[in-house]
Design a protein around this motif. Structure first.
Motif, mmCIF file in Angstrom:
data_model
loop_
_atom_site.group_PDB
_atom_site.id
_atom_site.type_symbol
_atom_site.label_atom_id
_atom_site.label_comp_id
_atom_site.label_asym_id
_atom_site.label_seq_id
_atom_site.Cartn_x
_atom_site.Cartn_y
_atom_site.Cartn_z
ATOM 1 N N UNK A 14 0.840 -1.191 0.000
ATOM 2 C CA UNK A 14 0.000 0.000 0.000
ATOM 3 C C UNK A 14 0.878 1.245 0.000
ATOM 4 N N UNK A 15 0.437 2.282 -0.687
ATOM 5 C CA UNK A 15 1.179 3.529 -0.763
ATOM 6 C C UNK A 15 0.584 4.567 0.181
ATOM 7 N N UNK A 16 1.482 5.298 0.838
ATOM 8 C CA UNK A 16 1.081 6.364 1.743
ATOM 9 C C UNK A 16 1.790 7.647 1.329
ATOM 10 N N UNK A 17 1.089 8.771 1.431
ATOM 11 C CA UNK A 17 1.690 10.080 1.188
ATOM 12 C C UNK A 17 1.815 10.811 2.512
ATOM 13 N N UNK A 18 2.844 11.643 2.620
ATOM 14 C CA UNK A 18 3.077 12.358 3.883
ATOM 15 C C UNK A 18 1.987 13.407 4.074
ATOM 16 N N UNK A 19 1.357 13.335 5.232
ATOM 17 C CA UNK A 19 0.287 14.272 5.559
ATOM 18 C C UNK A 19 0.839 15.448 6.363
ATOM 19 N N UNK A 20 1.686 15.140 7.347
ATOM 20 C CA UNK A 20 2.293 16.201 8.152
ATOM 21 C C UNK A 20 3.494 15.637 8.905
ATOM 22 N N UNK A 21 4.227 16.541 9.547
ATOM 23 C CA UNK A 21 5.381 16.148 10.355
ATOM 24 C C UNK A 21 5.507 17.132 11.508
ATOM 25 N N UNK A 22 6.133 16.678 12.596
ATOM 26 C CA UNK A 22 6.360 17.596 13.702
ATOM 27 C C UNK A 22 7.847 17.756 13.950
#
Length: 75
Positions: A16-24
């Motif tokens: 499955x592919x995931x895209x970056x939504x956010x980072x801290x």
């Protein structure tokens, strides 16, 4: 990880592919499934999966990993 057509990172987990939504600021990143209607999410810290949220509501697209890697290698 592979690089998307727009130059962003994509995370691959079990096909499955995931895209970056956010980072801290402490190195934790939040990823969402690339299928917008899917509720699956993954949290990573320093490129290691630390938490997976929900399950996918769709099947894996077989062969897509190889296609994305080949596409990234052409750039």
């Amino acid at each position: 990880f592979v690089t998307s057509q727009k130059g962003n990172s994509k995370l691959i987990v079990q096909g499955y592919f995931f895209t970056k939504h956010s980072a801290n600021n402490d190195g934790k990143s939040f990823w969402r499934c690339e299928k917008r209607t899917c509720t699956a999410r993954v949290h990573t810290k320093d490129d290691e999966i630390v938490h997976a949220v929900a399950t996918h509501n769709h099947t894996v697209t077989h062969g897509q990993v190889e296609v994305e890697r080949a596409r990234a290698g052409m750039k």
